[in-house]
Structures are given as structure tokens and as C-alpha cells.
Write a protein that holds these residues in place. Structure first.
Motif, PDB file in Angstrom:
ATOM      1  N   GLY A  69     -11.368  88.552  23.065  1.00 37.81           N
ATOM      2  CA  GLY A  69      -9.940  88.703  23.326  1.00 37.81           C
ATOM      3  C   GLY A  69      -9.541  88.131  24.669  1.00 37.81           C
ATOM      4  O   GLY A  69     -10.236  88.305  25.660  1.00 37.81           O
ATOM      5  N   GLY A  70      -8.435  87.438  24.692  1.00 35.87           N
ATOM      6  CA  GLY A  70      -7.910  86.877  25.928  1.00 35.87           C
ATOM      7  C   GLY A  70      -8.483  85.531  26.315  1.00 35.87           C
ATOM      8  O   GLY A  70      -7.935  84.848  27.159  1.00 35.87           O
ATOM      9  N   TRP A  71      -9.600  85.148  25.718  1.00 38.28           N
ATOM     10  CA  TRP A  71     -10.201  83.853  26.047  1.00 38.28           C
ATOM     11  C   TRP A  71      -9.356  82.744  25.456  1.00 38.28           C
ATOM     12  O   TRP A  71      -8.784  82.864  24.374  1.00 38.28           O
ATOM     13  CB  TRP A  71     -11.621  83.765  25.480  1.00 38.28           C
ATOM     14  CG  TRP A  71     -12.282  82.455  25.817  1.00 38.28           C
ATOM     15  CD1 TRP A  71     -12.963  82.161  26.954  1.00 38.28           C
ATOM     16  CD2 TRP A  71     -12.288  81.269  25.027  1.00 38.28           C
ATOM     17  NE1 TRP A  71     -13.401  80.872  26.926  1.00 38.28           N
ATOM     18  CE2 TRP A  71     -12.987  80.280  25.741  1.00 38.28           C
ATOM     19  CE3 TRP A  71     -11.766  80.927  23.784  1.00 38.28           C
ATOM     20  CZ2 TRP A  71     -13.193  79.003  25.268  1.00 38.28           C
ATOM     21  CZ3 TRP A  71     -11.963  79.642  23.313  1.00 38.28           C
ATOM     22  CH2 TRP A  71     -12.675  78.701  24.051  1.00 38.28           C
ATOM     23  N   ARG A  72      -9.243  81.650  26.192  1.00 39.88           N
ATOM     24  CA  ARG A  72      -8.555  80.474  25.654  1.00 39.88           C
ATOM     25  C   ARG A  72      -9.300  79.220  26.105  1.00 39.88           C
ATOM     26  O   ARG A  72     -10.010  79.222  27.098  1.00 39.88           O
ATOM     27  CB  ARG A  72      -7.095  80.452  26.079  1.00 39.88           C
ATOM     28  CG  ARG A  72      -6.837  80.348  27.544  1.00 39.88           C
ATOM     29  CD  ARG A  72      -5.325  80.416  27.861  1.00 39.88           C
ATOM     30  NE  ARG A  72      -5.110  80.486  29.278  1.00 39.88           N
ATOM     31  CZ  ARG A  72      -4.985  81.599  29.982  1.00 39.88           C
ATOM     32  NH1 ARG A  72      -5.035  82.764  29.381  1.00 39.88           N
ATOM     33  NH2 ARG A  72      -4.806  81.561  31.282  1.00 39.88           N
ATOM     34  N   GLU A  73      -9.129  78.185  25.340  1.00 40.28           N
ATOM     35  CA  GLU A  73      -9.770  76.900  25.630  1.00 40.28           C
ATOM     36  C   GLU A  73      -9.394  76.452  27.038  1.00 40.28           C
ATOM     37  O   GLU A  73      -8.255  76.573  27.447  1.00 40.28           O
ATOM     38  CB  GLU A  73      -9.324  75.858  24.601  1.00 40.28           C
ATOM     39  CG  GLU A  73     -10.149  74.596  24.602  1.00 40.28           C
ATOM     40  CD  GLU A  73     -11.596  74.813  24.192  1.00 40.28           C
ATOM     41  OE1 GLU A  73     -12.482  74.244  24.851  1.00 40.28           O
ATOM     42  OE2 GLU A  73     -11.824  75.546  23.216  1.00 40.28           O
ATOM     43  N   GLY A  74     -10.365  75.970  27.766  1.00 37.21           N
ATOM     44  CA  GLY A  74     -10.125  75.518  29.133  1.00 37.21           C
ATOM     45  C   GLY A  74     -10.492  76.558  30.177  1.00 37.21           C
ATOM     46  O   GLY A  74     -10.504  76.277  31.363  1.00 37.21           O
ATOM     47  N   GLY A  75     -10.789  77.775  29.732  1.00 36.09           N
ATOM     48  CA  GLY A  75     -11.226  78.811  30.663  1.00 36.09           C
ATOM     49  C   GLY A  75     -10.095  79.372  31.500  1.00 36.09           C
ATOM     50  O   GLY A  75      -8.949  79.430  31.068  1.00 36.09           O
ATOM     51  N   GLU A  76     -10.448  79.777  32.709  1.00 41.24           N
ATOM     52  CA  GLU A  76      -9.518  80.403  33.648  1.00 41.24           C
ATOM     53  C   GLU A  76      -8.854  81.641  33.055  1.00 41.24           C
ATOM     54  O   GLU A  76      -7.662  81.860  33.210  1.00 41.24           O
ATOM     55  CB  GLU A  76      -8.484  79.401  34.168  1.00 41.24           C
ATOM     56  CG  GLU A  76      -9.112  78.285  34.970  1.00 41.24           C
ATOM     57  CD  GLU A  76      -8.129  77.497  35.801  1.00 41.24           C
ATOM     58  OE1 GLU A  76      -7.002  77.237  35.335  1.00 41.24           O
ATOM     59  OE2 GLU A  76      -8.487  77.156  36.939  1.00 41.24           O
ATOM     60  N   THR A  77      -9.652  82.463  32.369  1.00 35.00           N
ATOM     61  CA  THR A  77      -9.136  83.696  31.772  1.00 35.00           C
ATOM     62  C   THR A  77      -9.848  84.939  32.298  1.00 35.00           C
ATOM     63  O   THR A  77      -9.260  86.008  32.328  1.00 35.00           O
ATOM     64  CB  THR A  77      -9.301  83.674  30.240  1.00 35.00           C
ATOM     65  OG1 THR A  77     -10.684  83.494  29.913  1.00 35.00           O
ATOM     66  CG2 THR A  77      -8.473  82.575  29.609  1.00 35.00           C
ATOM     67  N   HIS A  78     -11.107  84.813  32.694  1.00 31.93           N
ATOM     68  CA  HIS A  78     -11.924  85.944  33.130  1.00 31.93           C
ATOM     69  C   HIS A  78     -12.552  85.604  34.483  1.00 31.93           C
ATOM     70  O   HIS A  78     -13.283  84.617  34.586  1.00 31.93           O
ATOM     71  CB  HIS A  78     -13.037  86.227  32.120  1.00 31.93           C
ATOM     72  CG  HIS A  78     -12.554  86.656  30.782  1.00 31.93           C
ATOM     73  ND1 HIS A  78     -11.938  85.799  29.894  1.00 31.93           N
ATOM     74  CD2 HIS A  78     -12.598  87.863  30.175  1.00 31.93           C
ATOM     75  CE1 HIS A  78     -11.622  86.465  28.792  1.00 31.93           C
ATOM     76  NE2 HIS A  78     -12.026  87.721  28.944  1.00 31.93           N
ATOM     77  N   PHE A  79     -12.281  86.443  35.487  1.00 36.54           N
ATOM     78  CA  PHE A  79     -12.760  86.169  36.840  1.00 36.54           C
ATOM     79  C   PHE A  79     -13.465  87.374  37.443  1.00 36.54           C
ATOM     80  O   PHE A  79     -13.183  88.516  37.091  1.00 36.54           O
ATOM     81  CB  PHE A  79     -11.595  85.776  37.756  1.00 36.54           C
ATOM     82  CG  PHE A  79     -10.991  84.456  37.414  1.00 36.54           C
ATOM     83  CD1 PHE A  79     -11.469  83.293  37.977  1.00 36.54           C
ATOM     84  CD2 PHE A  79      -9.953  84.374  36.506  1.00 36.54           C
ATOM     85  CE1 PHE A  79     -10.915  82.061  37.650  1.00 36.54           C
ATOM     86  CE2 PHE A  79      -9.394  83.151  36.170  1.00 36.54           C
ATOM     87  CZ  PHE A  79      -9.878  81.998  36.745  1.00 36.54           C
ATOM     88  N   ARG A  80     -14.359  87.093  38.372  1.00 35.74           N
ATOM     89  CA  ARG A  80     -15.010  88.116  39.185  1.00 35.74           C
ATOM     90  C   ARG A  80     -14.815  87.733  40.642  1.00 35.74           C
ATOM     91  O   ARG A  80     -15.037  86.578  41.024  1.00 35.74           O
ATOM     92  CB  ARG A  80     -16.503  88.222  38.870  1.00 35.74           C
ATOM     93  CG  ARG A  80     -17.252  89.227  39.744  1.00 35.74           C
ATOM     94  CD  ARG A  80     -18.687  89.409  39.284  1.00 35.74           C
ATOM     95  NE  ARG A  80     -18.732  89.830  37.889  1.00 35.74           N
ATOM     96  CZ  ARG A  80     -18.622  91.098  37.470  1.00 35.74           C
ATOM     97  NH1 ARG A  80     -18.445  92.064  38.354  1.00 35.74           N
ATOM     98  NH2 ARG A  80     -18.681  91.390  36.183  1.00 35.74           N
TER      99      ARG A  80
END
Length: 83
Positions: A31-42
Motif C-alpha cells: 500500500g502506498g507504493w508507486r512507480e518511481g519510489g519516493e514513498t517510504h522513508f527512514r
């Protein structure tokens, strides 16, 4: 890039340590992932500005510094230390 924006905005906290990772690839298909990234960060941050603050206050300070970046991403993991 969102990581560059995050670094610029978190500078207001004068961090003594700041590491940011884009972990989007680890969440491919979730969930929330999309092509190209920049969706989940630490973010791993240490800052005198966060010293003495409680857990919730530290998170609020970081979210305030990041501003409109937060609603643009799906997930943000924080590792926070005061100096």
C-alpha cells in the motif's frame, strides 16, 4: 528529489547527525507504493533542538520542519536522539 528537500528543511533543527534513506523499493507492491519510489522513508536524526523533548514532541518538531512533504509520502520511520 524529496530527500534533498528533507535535508534542506531539517537544517532548521541544526542536526549533528542526519541520515535519510528512501526505502520505497522494500515496499514494492504494498500500500502506498508507486512507480518511481519516493514513498517510504527512514530518517535518523540527532539534534540539540530535540534534546529534552518527549517522544511525541520530537515527532511533531520533525513533522513541522518537513511541512508539506509529509502528506506527499506514504510512510516515514523516525529514529530520533537529542544531543
Amino acid at each position: 528529489m524529496i530527500i534533498d528537500e528533507m535535508r534542506e528543511r531539517l537544517a532548521v533543527l541544526a542536526p549533528s547527525r542526519l541520515e535519510i534513506w528512501d526505502e520505497s523499493d522494500q515496499h514494492r507492491g504494498h500500500g502506498g507504493w508507486r512507480e518511481g519510489g519516493e514513498t517510504h522513508f527512514r530518517i535518523r536524526i540527532a539534534s540539540p533542538a530535540l534534546a529534552g523533548l518527549g517522544h511525541v514532541a520530537r515527532h511533531r518538531a520533525i513533522h513541522k520542519a518537513l511541512g508539506d512533504i509529509v502528506p506527499r509520502i506514504h510512510a516515514l520511520a523516525l529514529e530520533i536522539a537529542g544531543d
